[in-house]
Write a protein that holds these residues in place. Sequence first.
Motif, PDB file in Angstrom:
ATOM      1  N   UNK A 123      18.844  64.862  76.112  1.00 18.60           N
ATOM      2  CA  UNK A 123      18.651  64.341  74.752  1.00 18.60           C
ATOM      3  C   UNK A 123      17.651  65.178  73.964  1.00 18.60           C
ATOM      4  N   UNK A 124      17.135  66.267  74.595  1.00 21.52           N
ATOM      5  CA  UNK A 124      16.134  67.071  73.888  1.00 21.52           C
ATOM      6  C   UNK A 124      16.715  67.689  72.628  1.00 21.52           C
ATOM      7  N   UNK A 125      18.001  68.109  72.683  1.00 18.05           N
ATOM      8  CA  UNK A 125      18.634  68.711  71.508  1.00 18.05           C
ATOM      9  C   UNK A 125      18.687  67.718  70.353  1.00 18.05           C
ATOM     10  N   UNK A 126      19.034  66.460  70.656  1.00 17.18           N
ATOM     11  CA  UNK A 126      19.064  65.428  69.609  1.00 17.18           C
ATOM     12  C   UNK A 126      17.667  65.186  69.059  1.00 17.18           C
ATOM     13  N   UNK A 127      16.689  65.177  69.949  1.00 19.59           N
ATOM     14  CA  UNK A 127      15.296  65.014  69.514  1.00 19.59           C
ATOM     15  C   UNK A 127      14.892  66.125  68.554  1.00 19.59           C
ATOM     16  N   UNK A 128      15.265  67.358  68.900  1.00 18.41           N
ATOM     17  CA  UNK A 128      14.914  68.495  68.057  1.00 18.41           C
ATOM     18  C   UNK A 128      15.567  68.378  66.683  1.00 18.41           C
ATOM     19  N   UNK A 129      16.806  67.909  66.653  1.00 18.05           N
ATOM     20  CA  UNK A 129      17.497  67.720  65.372  1.00 18.05           C
ATOM     21  C   UNK A 129      16.792  66.664  64.519  1.00 18.05           C
ATOM     22  N   UNK A 130      16.369  65.575  65.156  1.00 21.13           N
ATOM     23  CA  UNK A 130      15.653  64.522  64.428  1.00 21.13           C
ATOM     24  C   UNK A 130      14.324  65.032  63.887  1.00 21.13           C
ATOM     25  N   UNK A 131      13.641  65.850  64.680  1.00 27.61           N
ATOM     26  CA  UNK A 131      12.371  66.433  64.234  1.00 27.61           C
ATOM     27  C   UNK A 131      12.602  67.365  63.054  1.00 27.61           C
ATOM     28  N   UNK A 132      13.691  68.131  63.098  1.00 28.65           N
ATOM     29  CA  UNK A 132      14.037  69.022  61.995  1.00 28.65           C
ATOM     30  C   UNK A 132      14.273  68.243  60.700  1.00 28.65           C
ATOM     31  N   UNK A 184       1.344  68.568  65.820  1.00 24.72           N
ATOM     32  CA  UNK A 184       1.974  69.641  65.036  1.00 24.72           C
ATOM     33  C   UNK A 184       2.536  70.747  65.919  1.00 24.72           C
ATOM     34  N   UNK A 185       1.867  71.015  67.031  1.00 22.57           N
ATOM     35  CA  UNK A 185       2.351  72.051  67.947  1.00 22.57           C
ATOM     36  C   UNK A 185       3.706  71.668  68.545  1.00 22.57           C
ATOM     37  N   UNK A 186       3.877  70.380  68.869  1.00 24.22           N
ATOM     38  CA  UNK A 186       5.153  69.907  69.428  1.00 24.22           C
ATOM     39  C   UNK A 186       6.274  70.020  68.404  1.00 24.22           C
ATOM     40  N   UNK A 187       5.960  69.709  67.151  1.00 21.35           N
ATOM     41  CA  UNK A 187       6.956  69.830  66.083  1.00 21.35           C
ATOM     42  C   UNK A 187       7.342  71.290  65.890  1.00 21.35           C
ATOM     43  N   UNK A 188       6.333  72.167  65.844  1.00 23.81           N
ATOM     44  CA  UNK A 188       6.587  73.591  65.674  1.00 23.81           C
ATOM     45  C   UNK A 188       7.433  74.143  66.812  1.00 23.81           C
ATOM     46  N   UNK A 189       7.149  73.699  68.025  1.00 23.77           N
ATOM     47  CA  UNK A 189       7.907  74.160  69.189  1.00 23.77           C
ATOM     48  C   UNK A 189       9.364  73.705  69.118  1.00 23.77           C
ATOM     49  N   UNK A 190       9.582  72.471  68.647  1.00 21.02           N
ATOM     50  CA  UNK A 190      10.941  71.943  68.527  1.00 21.02           C
ATOM     51  C   UNK A 190      11.749  72.740  67.507  1.00 21.02           C
ATOM     52  N   UNK A 235       8.244  68.247  54.373  1.00 23.71           N
ATOM     53  CA  UNK A 235       7.796  69.546  53.905  1.00 23.71           C
ATOM     54  C   UNK A 235       6.521  70.023  54.569  1.00 23.71           C
ATOM     55  N   UNK A 236       6.256  69.511  55.757  1.00 21.18           N
ATOM     56  CA  UNK A 236       5.007  69.851  56.457  1.00 21.18           C
ATOM     57  C   UNK A 236       5.136  69.503  57.930  1.00 21.18           C
ATOM     58  N   UNK A 237       4.737  70.441  58.806  1.00 19.43           N
ATOM     59  CA  UNK A 237       4.739  70.158  60.235  1.00 19.43           C
ATOM     60  C   UNK A 237       3.768  69.036  60.571  1.00 19.43           C
ATOM     61  N   UNK A 278       4.084  61.210  61.357  1.00 17.80           N
ATOM     62  CA  UNK A 278       5.070  60.140  61.235  1.00 17.80           C
ATOM     63  C   UNK A 278       5.833  59.931  62.543  1.00 17.80           C
ATOM     64  N   UNK A 279       5.980  61.002  63.328  1.00 14.37           N
ATOM     65  CA  UNK A 279       6.744  60.912  64.571  1.00 14.37           C
ATOM     66  C   UNK A 279       5.865  60.680  65.798  1.00 14.37           C
ATOM     67  N   UNK A 280       4.542  60.537  65.571  1.00 15.10           N
ATOM     68  CA  UNK A 280       3.590  60.359  66.670  1.00 15.10           C
ATOM     69  C   UNK A 280       3.631  61.534  67.656  1.00 15.10           C
ATOM     70  N   UNK A 281       3.709  62.743  67.072  1.00 11.01           N
ATOM     71  CA  UNK A 281       3.691  63.963  67.858  1.00 11.01           C
ATOM     72  C   UNK A 281       2.544  64.841  67.388  1.00 11.01           C
TER      73      UNK A 281
END
Length: 307
Positions: A1-10, A30-36, A17-19, A25-28
């Motif tokens: 499900x990581x691919x779906x997670x990455x799509x949701x993060x995108x 910024x580094x995790x968002x950038x990596x996704x 408009x900001x990592x 908002x996603x309780x992550x």
Amino acid sequence: MKALNDLSIFVETSRQGSFSVAANRLNLTPAAVSAAIKRLEQQINFPLFVRSTRSLRLTGEGETFLAKTTQALELLQDGISEIMSTRGQLSGLIQLAAPSDLGRNLLLDWIAEFTEQHPLVKVKLELTDSLADMYTRPVDIAIRYGQPADSNLVAMPLCTDNFRILCASPAYIAEYPPIKVPQDLLQHNCLCFMLSDSLHNKWTLKKGEHSESLVVSDVLSSNDSDVIRRLACKGKGVAQKSLLDVSQDIISGQLRQVLPQWRGDSAPLYMLCADRRLISPIIRQFQTFLQDKCRQQFQQVLAALVN
């Protein structure tokens, strides 16, 4: 499900408009968002964002990919919700905006009951008395009084018979001169709601076919509708409120109706959605649930007014 997670993060990063904001908002982190985002870009082999130290914007390919990704995620969620529904289980996230007064005093308990009945359902509740921008904000549905000015919004009824009343606490009614006709309000402390710097101090009252409008003196005002209700309960003046908003106070006796032969404007309650295609099985069941709750509450407060 990581691919779906990455799509949701995108999708969420595109909305914000900001990592860092998306991460919050996603309780992550910024580094995790950038990596996704980097992981997703490597998989599709084209850049999604143009990055700089001050801004983040979608590339042309990113704009196209966003539209398709958003549709795909909605279809996937609809499919999951439909399958779970056929099994007797609802699943998914409801992102809801609602007025502060109704939200705090009625919706909170109703949402708690709904999620207890459907433990796989999550609700994000945003309380605001201004109409949420449903095209840019992360909101699936909004609960609002009155027909929407935007004809593109889908309005699903919750309580179309609702109306506004004048009300005050028993202590205020006992202490101040009686209010027998609308003009008497001009000699009283009135509690007024503000919205976008606009003061709602012109009150229209109706008795049968007769209608009167008057501009009242705003001794106390607020841009939070729940503050107006609380001030009225504390005996600070007369308020004009939606009957649903003060229903619990009327039933409990904390507030009493003033000028019972006169009614304020109609205040039908609706659940709004930006697009009919977004009305998933979980949204439909939630609307049916809230409609039933509103009906029960409205019948109870009408009985209390008669008594």
